[in-house]
Design an enzyme around this catalytic site. Structure first.
Site, PDB file in Angstrom:
ATOM      1  CB  CYS A  52       2.401  -1.896  16.972  1.00  0.00           C
ATOM      2  SG  CYS A  52       4.158  -1.457  16.934  1.00  0.00           S
ATOM      3  CB  CYS A 108      -0.195  -1.511  13.718  1.00  0.00           C
ATOM      4  SG  CYS A 108       0.380  -1.193  12.043  1.00  0.00           S
ATOM      5  CB  CYS A 163       4.788  -4.981  10.129  1.00  0.00           C
ATOM      6  SG  CYS A 163       5.897  -4.238  11.359  1.00  0.00           S
ATOM      7  CB  CYS A 169       2.429   7.544   3.320  1.00  0.00           C
ATOM      8  SG  CYS A 169       2.790   6.465   4.730  1.00  0.00           S
ATOM      9  CB  CYS A 184      -0.032   0.799   7.517  1.00  0.00           C
ATOM     10  SG  CYS A 184       0.752   2.396   7.444  1.00  0.00           S
ATOM     11  CD  GLU A 221      -2.588  -1.202   2.625  1.00  0.00           C
ATOM     12  OE1 GLU A 221      -2.914  -0.151   3.200  1.00  0.00           O
ATOM     13  OE2 GLU A 221      -2.802  -2.329   3.108  1.00  0.00           O
TER      14      GLU A 221
END
Length: 369
Positions: free
Chosen positions: A123, A126, A119, A112, A342, A99
């Site tokens: 977190c 997220c 990932c 961005c 994200c 993205e």
């Protein structure tokens, strides 16, 4: 077969000017041919090698055999109704997707960029951590996001700034991220100034020290999101490896080495880290640091239970920090109706693809019966 051939070739979007100069010399050409190729790729946004009009045919033929130039595939694009934010889902040549977000501000456009597919930092709030890390992106795949947004979006001018804050932890993919930054900074290409490039990290302490030694005066944004280790352990697993005091020591070193102010990102979550006590504690932790605090109301996602505090609560938190001498802003919310956080668009696209596959399999099953 085609994929195997592509793997042996060099991605022109991943090449620094010096890489292309060396490629030209090895092919028996003058160095300036490499500079011409870089300009075609990163200033003129060429889609094919044969589009490079002022490069001689022999070198173009050599590049066709040894390198490739291929735009990312646009899988989906969404535009916000509330503002002019645009979100792109790009397909990579290995079948993965990533993205990129284009944001418009009064001073110009900002892109961005993602550095990983998925990932593994974990977190709690997220979306990009759902499913873990799939792959690191190459410098060319990062640069491709910037190039292809310019090709596909009607920008009146080149992007004013780049924020490396999309999916992934940029400093975990350190080498490719730094290479990407050098590529987009090069004046022969986009020429994005160092001070208009921001890299975000969740707090990889050794990489922050390393970044300070690079002598590239970019902006560093550190995802803090808590005022103490107990809360940060809960929200950000990386804190168990690099607790707050170690992280803040690295930030002090970065500031001393570079002279650059650090931005601390603080996602505000109702009932978790938004109390007056947390604000007082955060102000004490950051006292004396050359920094800016960016308060971000949490972006709700369906997989997580977190909600944003009231505007009154956010304003009170902000006032406590500013009354104690800290520079504070509350992030302008962009792209809520396109789920600009994200990982959300990639997740929805994958869900639709799975649903489509399930329907196909269901129909096939009915037919077999």
């Amino acid at each position: 077969m085609e994929r195997d051939e592509m793997q042996k070739k060099v991605d022109l979007r991943s090449c620094l000017v010096c890489d292309l100069e060396n490629m030209a010399v090895r092919a028996g050409e003058k160095k300036f041919r490499g500079r011409q190729v870089f300009q075609w790729v990163h200033r003129h946004f060429s889609e094919k090698i044969q589009d490079m009009k002022n490069v001689n045919k022999d070198f173009l033929s050599h590049l066709e055999k040894t390198a490739y130039l291929r735009p990312l595939e646009l899988l989906a694009k969404e535009s916000a109704k509330e503002d002019s934010t645009e979100k792109f889902l790009f397909g990579l040549r290995d079948g993965q997707a990533v993205e990129t977000v284009l944001m418009h501000y009064r001073y110009g456009a900002s892109i961005c960029v993602s550095t990983q597919v998925g990932c593994r930092m974990g977190c709690a709030f997220c979306a990009s951590t759902i499913g873990g890390l799939i792959k690191n992106l190459s410098a060319g795949e990062m640069a491709g996001q910037v190039i292809d947004v310019h090709r596909l979006a009607p920008l009146e001018e080149r992007a004013y700034s780049i924020v490396v804050m999309g999916s992934g932890e940029p400093l975990e993919n350190y080498h490719e991220t730094i290479k990407f930054i050098r590529i987009i900074n090069d004046p022969m290409g986009l020429g994005i100034g160092w001070r208009r490039i921001t890299v975000s990290t969740c707090g990889l302490v050794p990489a922050i020290y390393r970044l300070a030694e690079e002598q590239i005066p970019i902006n560093l944004a550190v995802s803090l999101h808590a005022s103490n280790d107990r809360m940060r352990d809960r929200l950000m697993p990386i804190n168990q490896k690099y607790p707050l005091e170690e992280l803040l020591a690295a930030c002090r070193s970065f500031i001393a080495k570079t002279g650059r102010r650090i931005t601390f990102e603080y996602v505000m979550i109702k009932g978790l880290n938004d109390s007056r006590e947390a604000a007082f504690e955060l102000a004490e932790k950051l006292r004396g640091l050359l920094c800016h605090v960016n308060l971000i109301p949490v972006n709700p996602i369906k997989e997580k239970p977190y909600q944003r505090p009231s505007l009154k609560q956010i304003d009170e938190f902000s006032s406590i920090l500013s009354d104690r001498g800290l520079e504070v802003t509350i992030r302008r919310e962009l792209g809520q109706d396109v789920e600009a956080a994200c990982g959300q668009l990639r997740s929805r696209f994958a869900d639709r693809a799975r649903m489509g596959a399930d329907r196909i399999e269901g129909k096939a099953g009915e037919k077999d019966d």
